[in-house]
Design an enzyme around this catalytic site. Structure first.
Site, PDB file in Angstrom:
ATOM      1  N   GLU A 219      -3.053  -4.948  -2.758  1.00 10.31           N
ATOM      2  CA  GLU A 219      -3.608  -5.935  -3.684  1.00 10.31           C
ATOM      3  C   GLU A 219      -3.747  -5.356  -5.089  1.00 10.31           C
ATOM      4  OE1 GLU A 219      -5.895  -6.514   0.285  1.00 10.31           O
ATOM      5  OE2 GLU A 219      -4.836  -4.910  -0.766  1.00 10.31           O
TER       6      GLU A 219
ATOM      7  N   CYS B 156     -10.735  -3.630  -3.696  1.00  6.51           N
ATOM      8  CA  CYS B 156      -9.794  -4.691  -4.081  1.00  6.51           C
ATOM      9  C   CYS B 156     -10.525  -5.981  -4.415  1.00  6.51           C
ATOM     10  CB  CYS B 156      -8.768  -4.922  -2.971  1.00  6.51           C
ATOM     11  SG  CYS B 156      -7.553  -3.585  -2.865  1.00  6.51           S
TER      12      CYS B 156
ATOM     13  N   CYS C 156      -4.030   0.449  -2.657  1.00  8.98           N
ATOM     14  CA  CYS C 156      -3.928  -0.734  -1.805  1.00  8.98           C
ATOM     15  C   CYS C 156      -2.887  -1.695  -2.359  1.00  8.98           C
ATOM     16  CB  CYS C 156      -5.278  -1.441  -1.734  1.00  8.98           C
ATOM     17  SG  CYS C 156      -6.589  -0.480  -0.963  1.00  8.98           S
TER      18      CYS C 156
ATOM     19  N   CYS D 266     -10.160  -4.921   0.879  1.00  7.84           N
ATOM     20  CA  CYS D 266     -11.270  -3.972   0.965  1.00  7.84           C
ATOM     21  C   CYS D 266     -12.240  -4.236  -0.189  1.00  7.84           C
ATOM     22  CB  CYS D 266     -10.746  -2.538   0.914  1.00  7.84           C
ATOM     23  SG  CYS D 266     -10.121  -2.025  -0.707  1.00  7.84           S
TER      24      CYS D 266
ATOM     25  N   ASN E 274       0.843  -1.185   0.000  1.00  2.96           N
ATOM     26  CA  ASN E 274       0.000   0.000   0.000  1.00  2.96           C
ATOM     27  C   ASN E 274       0.889   1.249   0.000  1.00  2.96           C
ATOM     28  OD1 ASN E 274       0.629  -0.659   2.795  1.00  2.96           O
ATOM     29  ND2 ASN E 274      -0.939   0.797   3.443  1.00  2.96           N
TER      30      ASN E 274
END
Length: 135
Positions: free
Chosen positions: A54, A94, A52, A91, A41
């Site tokens: 991911e 993501c 993020c 999240c 991140n």
């Protein structure tokens, strides 16, 4: 059986940039051909521009040539502001990107320790996903 990426994720956490929240996240994405992509991140003072881990890893995979349906696994580890390693889940944003880029077929591994790993399909994490076929 998936490879355990815990020690690599721990090292990768040091590259995260979380000066505001202190919440660092590292992610490793594995494609169907076993290519590995890393992301962390990166926070911004203008929070909406934060990325993020991911999505960082997935966007790197796409930049390097991964196509929709190529994403097979997403491995995640986080560290909170107190510097404790913690299990984190993607999240909502993501989850959407993972669903789309994996063809709704990825496994997500959330690590708490080297041996405590929670796994879910992206379909479990994002049921009834909007994948764009309706567009």
């Amino acid at each position: 059986m998936h490879k355990n990426y815990f020690s690599e994720l721990v090292k990768l956490l040091d590259n995260a940039s979380a000066p505001y929240s202190g919440f660092s996240v590292a992610a490793i994405v594995v494609t169907k051909n076993q290519s590995v992509y890393r992301g962390v991140n990166v926070e911004s003072a203008a929070y909406p521009t934060t990325i993020c881990a991911e999505r960082n890893a997935i966007q790197t995979a796409v930049t390097e040539g991964a196509k929709i349906g190529d994403i097979k696994e997403v491995h995640i580890l986080a560290r909170n502001a107190a510097k404790a390693l913690i299990k984190a889940h993607p999240c909502g944003g993501c989850r959407q990107v993972i669903a789309e880029q994996s063809g709704y077929d990825a496994m997500v591994y959330s690590y708490a320790t080297e041996t405590e790993i929670e796994q879910h399909t992206i379909a479990e994490l994002l049921p009834l996903a909007f994948l764009g076929a309706e567009l």
